[in-house]
Design a protein around this motif. Structure first.
Motif, mmCIF file in Angstrom:
data_model
loop_
_atom_site.group_PDB
_atom_site.id
_atom_site.type_symbol
_atom_site.label_atom_id
_atom_site.label_comp_id
_atom_site.label_asym_id
_atom_site.label_seq_id
_atom_site.Cartn_x
_atom_site.Cartn_y
_atom_site.Cartn_z
ATOM 1 N N ALA A 120 1.611 5.530 9.541
ATOM 2 C CA ALA A 120 1.780 5.253 8.114
ATOM 3 C C ALA A 120 3.122 5.772 7.618
ATOM 4 C CB ALA A 120 0.632 5.888 7.324
ATOM 5 N N ALA A 121 3.491 6.972 8.070
ATOM 6 C CA ALA A 121 4.770 7.552 7.659
ATOM 7 C C ALA A 121 5.936 6.671 8.089
ATOM 8 C CB ALA A 121 4.914 8.958 8.235
ATOM 9 N N GLU A 122 5.832 6.083 9.276
ATOM 10 C CA GLU A 122 6.882 5.181 9.756
ATOM 11 C C GLU A 122 7.022 3.962 8.850
ATOM 12 O OE1 GLU A 122 5.705 4.217 13.714
ATOM 13 O OE2 GLU A 122 6.379 6.134 14.565
ATOM 14 N N ARG A 123 5.925 3.583 8.193
ATOM 15 C CA ARG A 123 5.925 2.412 7.318
ATOM 16 C C ARG A 123 6.225 2.780 5.860
ATOM 17 N NH1 ARG A 123 2.924 1.501 11.661
ATOM 18 N NH2 ARG A 123 2.333 -0.637 12.318
ATOM 19 N N GLY A 124 6.501 4.037 5.599
ATOM 20 C CA GLY A 124 6.779 4.465 4.237
ATOM 21 C C GLY A 124 5.553 4.629 3.374
ATOM 22 N N ILE A 125 4.378 4.761 3.992
ATOM 23 C CA ILE A 125 3.119 4.955 3.264
ATOM 24 C C ILE A 125 2.828 6.450 3.196
ATOM 25 C CG2 ILE A 125 0.648 4.487 3.212
ATOM 26 C CD1 ILE A 125 1.224 1.992 4.946
ATOM 27 N N THR A 126 2.524 6.957 2.015
ATOM 28 C CA THR A 126 2.164 8.360 1.836
ATOM 29 C C THR A 126 0.689 8.547 2.166
ATOM 30 O OG1 THR A 126 3.825 8.698 0.122
ATOM 31 C CG2 THR A 126 1.982 10.241 0.168
ATOM 32 N N LYS A 148 6.786 17.832 -14.594
ATOM 33 C CA LYS A 148 7.055 17.472 -13.202
ATOM 34 C C LYS A 148 5.791 16.897 -12.562
ATOM 35 C CE LYS A 148 10.527 21.106 -12.385
ATOM 36 N NZ LYS A 148 10.839 22.333 -11.596
ATOM 37 N N ALA A 149 4.639 17.404 -13.013
ATOM 38 C CA ALA A 149 3.360 16.999 -12.431
ATOM 39 C C ALA A 149 2.788 15.740 -13.044
ATOM 40 C CB ALA A 149 2.350 18.141 -12.565
ATOM 41 N N THR A 150 3.440 15.198 -14.081
ATOM 42 C CA THR A 150 2.918 13.988 -14.722
ATOM 43 C C THR A 150 3.682 12.731 -14.326
ATOM 44 O OG1 THR A 150 4.276 14.286 -16.720
ATOM 45 C CG2 THR A 150 2.092 15.295 -16.708
ATOM 46 N N SER A 151 4.871 12.895 -13.719
ATOM 47 C CA SER A 151 5.621 11.693 -13.334
ATOM 48 C C SER A 151 6.668 11.959 -12.258
ATOM 49 C CB SER A 151 6.293 11.051 -14.557
ATOM 50 O OG SER A 151 7.062 11.992 -15.268
ATOM 51 N N TRP A 152 7.446 13.012 -12.397
ATOM 52 C CA TRP A 152 8.567 13.264 -11.485
ATOM 53 C C TRP A 152 8.108 13.416 -10.040
ATOM 54 C CZ3 TRP A 152 13.426 12.550 -10.772
ATOM 55 C CH2 TRP A 152 14.141 13.318 -9.853
ATOM 56 N N ASN A 153 7.107 14.257 -9.804
ATOM 57 C CA ASN A 153 6.642 14.488 -8.429
ATOM 58 C C ASN A 153 6.061 13.223 -7.812
ATOM 59 O OD1 ASN A 153 7.404 17.144 -8.774
ATOM 60 N ND2 ASN A 153 5.342 17.877 -9.214
ATOM 61 N N GLN A 154 5.321 12.462 -8.617
ATOM 62 C CA GLN A 154 4.763 11.206 -8.130
ATOM 63 C C GLN A 154 5.885 10.250 -7.719
ATOM 64 O OE1 GLN A 154 3.771 13.052 -10.706
ATOM 65 N NE2 GLN A 154 1.793 12.412 -11.542
ATOM 66 N N ALA A 155 6.877 10.134 -8.586
ATOM 67 C CA ALA A 155 7.978 9.212 -8.324
ATOM 68 C C ALA A 155 8.725 9.591 -7.052
ATOM 69 C CB ALA A 155 8.931 9.192 -9.519
ATOM 70 N N VAL A 211 0.878 -1.164 0.000
ATOM 71 C CA VAL A 211 0.000 0.000 0.000
ATOM 72 C C VAL A 211 0.919 1.218 0.000
ATOM 73 C CG1 VAL A 211 -1.697 1.337 1.295
ATOM 74 C CG2 VAL A 211 -1.883 -1.164 1.209
ATOM 75 N N LEU A 212 0.902 1.982 -1.073
ATOM 76 C CA LEU A 212 1.806 3.125 -1.200
ATOM 77 C C LEU A 212 1.156 4.449 -0.836
ATOM 78 C CD1 LEU A 212 3.819 2.376 -4.486
ATOM 79 C CD2 LEU A 212 4.365 1.770 -2.118
ATOM 80 N N LEU A 213 -0.182 4.515 -0.941
ATOM 81 C CA LEU A 213 -0.884 5.783 -0.748
ATOM 82 C C LEU A 213 -2.234 5.527 -0.098
ATOM 83 C CD1 LEU A 213 -1.073 8.874 -1.401
ATOM 84 C CD2 LEU A 213 -1.951 8.235 -3.658
ATOM 85 N N SER A 266 7.612 11.390 -4.500
ATOM 86 C CA SER A 266 6.764 11.261 -3.318
ATOM 87 C C SER A 266 6.619 9.812 -2.871
ATOM 88 C CB SER A 266 5.374 11.851 -3.603
ATOM 89 O OG SER A 266 4.535 11.728 -2.479
ATOM 90 N N LEU A 267 6.562 8.895 -3.839
ATOM 91 C CA LEU A 267 6.318 7.485 -3.520
ATOM 92 C C LEU A 267 7.603 6.659 -3.421
ATOM 93 C CD1 LEU A 267 3.207 6.853 -5.791
ATOM 94 C CD2 LEU A 267 3.244 7.455 -3.369
ATOM 95 N N GLY A 268 8.754 7.304 -3.576
ATOM 96 C CA GLY A 268 10.014 6.575 -3.453
ATOM 97 C C GLY A 268 10.376 5.747 -4.669
#
Length: 383
Positions: A185-191, A335-342, A166-168, A344-346
């Motif tokens: 959730a943050a401790e588990r790496g979940i956004t 940036k808003a179509t892929s970079w920011n997502q990548a 679960v990423l988000l 944010s989700l690691g």
């Protein structure tokens, strides 16, 4: 083992901060090996002439429930495959299958299906899932089913993510126990993302301090901005770090609101999503969302009561809308179509056309129609 070399020539390469007409991109195996701004490049096993068209990092859609008549919550591997194939045709190379406010067993079954799909994918990659709900404000359900709304429960999430990552998670930060849940959730790496929420700005500040990173479908089903309480909309406008997930179909937000948001927010904070439903890639008519009946008319999906119920948006059309409305350079908007997502989700090997990054790419014509989708260095879709 011999590594396959693919050379893309005569491409208008657009990547965060980069705009290179007439460039070439060399791919070795699954990775980008080099970018040649002047077009000069070495020999390769396969050459693709981009015809001067736009070559962008593959889109990452972190909020999509369905497409092609199928919903993530059908709990069928065939449905995941159909949606992933539709997403790939949109130029989406990575997709987070997004669930609804439903029972625990359904959410676990979805993860089991995504896990099976990921073992032999035919379309967009699925590194994890997005739980939209069930920990939302019942007064801000929108198209979510209020019968399944419940208090945030990390034990439940742990049981779900034991099946597949679960990423988000989209939730209402003002509800009891939500701030503590966000910290766990943050401790588990979940956004965590605030959505379907009536949070005040003070609620937002507490949630952000606990680890809140996003706002879900900005302006839709969240506390509006008011001159005596700025709510989540005002919080999103004011804060310089929170990432804003935004549906760019000009329906969920009018063109003026899209312009206002993209003009006043840094491109580094924006995340374009589709929030697409099963009715995406389908003709108008009746349908369902989480057990609730919907009707699609002129490409707009609504509940019987009139609430907007997700979108039929195809990803590249959202980018085209924002580009035409705002006039901002594509080298910023991507940036808003892929970079920011990548980021944010690691997913740190995605989102740029640069050496060392995974060769997930989309080739678009001048009208932003998908010509080719390249995943892990292979052409997986061709119009």
């Amino acid at each position: 083992m011999i590594t396959m070399k693919t050379l893309i020539t005569n491409a208008h390469v657009v990547s965060p901060g980069v705009d290179l007409p007439g460039a070439s991109v060399l791919i070795e195996g699954k990775k980008i090996a080099a970018v040649y701004p002047d077009g000069a490049a070495p020999a390769a096993d396969k050459v693709i002439d981009a015809g001067g068209n736009l070559l962008l990092p593959g889109f990452i859609d972190i909020h999509s429930h369905g497409a092609g008549g199928c919903d993530t919550c059908d709990c069928k591997v065939e449905s995941i495959r159909t949606i992933a194939d539709c997403k790939m045709k949109e130029g989406v190379t990575t997709w987070l299958p997004t669930t609804l406010t439903l029972g625990t067993k359904t959410l676990m079954d979805v993860c089991a299906c995504v896990k099976e799909y990921a073992a032999s994918p035919n379309g967009s990659k699925t590194p994890g899932v997005h739980l939209e709900g069930p920990y939302i404000n019942p007064k801000q359900c929108g198209a979510q089913n209020p019968a399944f709304v419940r208090t945030a429960d990390m034990e439940e999430v742990d049981s779900i993510r034991a099946i597949y990552p679960v990423l988000l998670i989209s939730l209402a930060p003002e509800m009891p126990g939500a701030v503590e849940f966000i910290a766990q959730a943050a401790e588990r790496g979940i956004t965590c993302s605030a959505g379907h929420s009536a949070a005040t700005h003070a609620d937002f500040v507490k949630a952000k301090a606990a680890g809140l990173k996003h706002l879900t479908h900005f302006c839709n089903q969240m506390s509006p901005q008011h001159h005596r309480e700025i709510g989540l909309v005002g919080s999103g406008m004011l804060d310089k770090e929170i990432k804003i997930e935004i549906i760019c179909d000009t329906i969920h937000l009018c063109a003026d609101m899209l312009n206002l948001t993209f003009t006043n927010k840094s491109a580094d904070q924006m995340i374009m999503i589709t929030d697409s439903l099963a009715c995406s890639w389908m003709p108008d008519g009746p349908g369902q969302l989480g057990g609730l009946p919907i009707i699609v008319k002129d490409g707009v999906a609504r509940l019987e009561a009139g609430n907007l119920a997700g979108s039929t948006l195809r990803y590249a059309k959202g980018l085209r809308n924002v580009w035409k409305i705002t006039g901002q350079p594509l080298s910023q908007l991507v940036k808003a179509t892929s970079w920011n997502q990548a980021q944010s989700l690691g997913l740190h090997d995605l989102g740029k056309i640069a050496p060392g990054y995974t060769a997930d790419l989309v080739l678009l014509d001048p009208e932003f129609e998908t010509l080719k989708t390249i995943i892990d260095g292979e052409v997986r879709y061709e119009a």
